[in-house]
Design a protein around this motif. Sequence first.
Motif, PDB file in Angstrom:
ATOM      1  N   UNK A   1     -20.554   2.200   5.682  1.00  0.00           N
ATOM      2  CA  UNK A   1     -21.261   1.684   4.684  1.00  0.00           C
ATOM      3  C   UNK A   1     -21.048   1.593   3.149  1.00  0.00           C
ATOM      4  N   UNK A   2     -21.655   1.178   2.277  1.00  0.00           N
ATOM      5  CA  UNK A   2     -21.304   1.411   0.991  1.00  0.00           C
ATOM      6  C   UNK A   2     -21.559   2.755   0.731  1.00  0.00           C
ATOM      7  N   UNK A   3     -20.320   3.501   0.008  1.00  0.00           N
ATOM      8  CA  UNK A   3     -20.477   4.783  -0.479  1.00  0.00           C
ATOM      9  C   UNK A   3     -19.794   5.732   0.575  1.00  0.00           C
ATOM     10  N   UNK A   4     -19.392   5.173   1.872  1.00  0.00           N
ATOM     11  CA  UNK A   4     -18.571   5.905   2.722  1.00  0.00           C
ATOM     12  C   UNK A   4     -17.068   6.100   2.396  1.00  0.00           C
ATOM     13  N   UNK A   5     -16.638   7.366   2.609  1.00  0.00           N
ATOM     14  CA  UNK A   5     -15.317   7.332   2.391  1.00  0.00           C
ATOM     15  C   UNK A   5     -14.357   7.237   3.474  1.00  0.00           C
ATOM     16  N   UNK A   6     -13.135   6.643   3.173  1.00  0.00           N
ATOM     17  CA  UNK A   6     -12.105   6.346   4.125  1.00  0.00           C
ATOM     18  C   UNK A   6     -10.677   6.635   3.467  1.00  0.00           C
ATOM     19  N   UNK A   7      -9.732   6.655   4.385  1.00  0.00           N
ATOM     20  CA  UNK A   7      -8.434   6.947   3.956  1.00  0.00           C
ATOM     21  C   UNK A   7      -7.282   5.779   4.312  1.00  0.00           C
ATOM     22  N   UNK A   8      -6.177   5.826   3.814  1.00  0.00           N
ATOM     23  CA  UNK A   8      -5.150   5.124   4.083  1.00  0.00           C
ATOM     24  C   UNK A   8      -4.086   5.846   4.986  1.00  0.00           C
ATOM     25  N   UNK A   9      -3.410   5.310   6.055  1.00  0.00           N
ATOM     26  CA  UNK A   9      -2.144   5.835   6.701  1.00  0.00           C
ATOM     27  C   UNK A   9      -1.322   4.686   6.839  1.00  0.00           C
ATOM     28  N   UNK A  10      -0.146   4.531   6.378  1.00  0.00           N
ATOM     29  CA  UNK A  10       0.867   3.641   6.528  1.00  0.00           C
ATOM     30  C   UNK A  10       2.015   4.292   7.268  1.00  0.00           C
ATOM     31  N   UNK A  11       2.425   3.538   8.385  1.00  0.00           N
ATOM     32  CA  UNK A  11       3.202   4.207   9.146  1.00  0.00           C
ATOM     33  C   UNK A  11       4.749   3.091   9.027  1.00  0.00           C
ATOM     34  N   UNK A  12       5.813   3.834   9.673  1.00  0.00           N
ATOM     35  CA  UNK A  12       7.162   3.006   9.476  1.00  0.00           C
ATOM     36  C   UNK A  12       6.878   1.902  10.821  1.00  0.00           C
TER      37      UNK A  12
ATOM     38  N   UNK B   1       0.638  -1.290   0.125  1.00  0.00           N
ATOM     39  CA  UNK B   1       0.182   0.093  -0.200  1.00  0.00           C
ATOM     40  C   UNK B   1       0.701   1.299  -0.035  1.00  0.00           C
ATOM     41  N   UNK B   2       1.847   1.411   0.763  1.00  0.00           N
ATOM     42  CA  UNK B   2       2.751   2.351   1.022  1.00  0.00           C
ATOM     43  C   UNK B   2       3.406   2.728  -0.541  1.00  0.00           C
ATOM     44  N   UNK B   3       3.901   1.772  -1.218  1.00  0.00           N
ATOM     45  CA  UNK B   3       4.384   1.679  -2.383  1.00  0.00           C
ATOM     46  C   UNK B   3       3.592   2.463  -3.696  1.00  0.00           C
ATOM     47  N   UNK B   4       2.271   1.863  -3.459  1.00  0.00           N
ATOM     48  CA  UNK B   4       1.088   2.328  -4.290  1.00  0.00           C
ATOM     49  C   UNK B   4       0.843   3.802  -4.228  1.00  0.00           C
ATOM     50  N   UNK B   5       0.839   4.136  -2.872  1.00  0.00           N
ATOM     51  CA  UNK B   5       0.510   5.688  -2.623  1.00  0.00           C
ATOM     52  C   UNK B   5       1.650   6.736  -2.994  1.00  0.00           C
ATOM     53  N   UNK B   6       2.827   6.137  -2.394  1.00  0.00           N
ATOM     54  CA  UNK B   6       4.109   7.035  -2.484  1.00  0.00           C
ATOM     55  C   UNK B   6       4.917   6.603  -3.443  1.00  0.00           C
ATOM     56  N   UNK B   7       5.000   5.574  -4.024  1.00  0.00           N
ATOM     57  CA  UNK B   7       6.280   5.186  -5.117  1.00  0.00           C
ATOM     58  C   UNK B   7       5.334   4.188  -6.146  1.00  0.00           C
TER      59      UNK B   7
END
Length: 425
Positions: free
Chosen positions: A414-425, A310-316
């Motif tokens: 629920x379906x349609x609700x937004x959310x985010x990803x946070x990848x830590x070290x 996920x980190x690579x997908x978001x940042x690299x």
Amino acid sequence: MNTRSPLARLARGAVTATALALLTAATAAAHPAPAADAVDPGSALFVDAAAVPAEQLRAFDQPIPLADYLRTHGSTTLARPTAGDPSPPDDDLKQQCASHAAQAKTTVGWTKSRFESCQKRPYDLVLRDTRGTTTIGRLWFDQWILGFSYDGSRRVDYIASIENIRVQPIPTEDATKWRLGQHFRSSISASTSDPDPQVTEPQTKERDELLGEWDRNPQWTLTYTSPDKGPLFDQGNLQRVNSTVTMDLTASSPNAAPFTGGVDNYHSNVRYDYAGKSAGKHKGTVFTSARVELVMSRKDPAVNESALHIYDALHRPERTFPSWPGKTIPGTKEPLHRDSKKVDDNRKRSIQECKKVWRDYSGTGLQCDEYPFASTKEGSTKGDNRFSVRLIDGTDNRKGGERLNEMYTLNRVLDGDPFYLKITD
């Protein structure tokens, strides 16, 4: 308690009034308040101190705690509860809210989670004549609104209060007769709700009282609920009700024209639902302004391969497949949105991409990991190629899926609700 005052009705009608702003007042040397003649009724008004020239405030820089002022002006108001009373259950939230002061003073306040929110808004008002030439007094206080929604109940509670009241009137002005009011109202967004949306409001929605009564009894509670018709989610009816609770603040004096500068000074967006087990508990209520995040660590041995992908997908993204120039993948600035109907199609498309890159990987113990997740609208079948696939350890892949499902259920996503990803070290 006066819940039907003319002032309250006027405040609700003044929808074009601007909201109050917070004053950051500089501390200056003390000056005695100037003497002044008594003010005729209706010839004064409360205004935001930020709109008053600094030189007109220099004589009004010595706030007097209201309790002290009441004692010196013959007030017979009852004393507040003191030591020995149990601490209110909201103390922890108030402490956390105070540490997020910049967010907490906004109209929407600080949203800790989908189940806790708060507003702490300091006010600094000046009472002056309508010509703007004479300052008659100054009023400071803190407004608190603590919100609690519930996983398991179609209900939301608001604990509202006015605290830390301080005054400094001229000798001929009686601050014991000043009043503050909180006036709540709610609305429903029918276009984003399921059929027949309803909200049951509390019996008492307004409180307009003298400063002394607020000092004696700062808090009051309002409860909003939404009726349910039992489980209908198998029929496609999640009984979602999207509602907004709004509060107007008023200030008044016998010598002042009604003040309406506090219209729409608090907003809280909530959603009631009866979505069934896909949301965790079968029914519940959430604050929709909360930022929902799935947090994973690259140092967590249970999901370190999932987290790195996920980190690579978001940042690299240049390290990911499919590969194309300028590729970006959502999840940090752009949210993902849950879509449980796309799971099978997204997985099928992602496995095809894995086999295109790595050929037959059966028997290796590896699985095709995909990001954005198969359960999102932004998954591999969206058609924009803004996704990534990678072979990772099967146990790690399954554990990552469990973390995602936990996030969904703990936050009633629920379906349609937004959310985010946070990848830590």
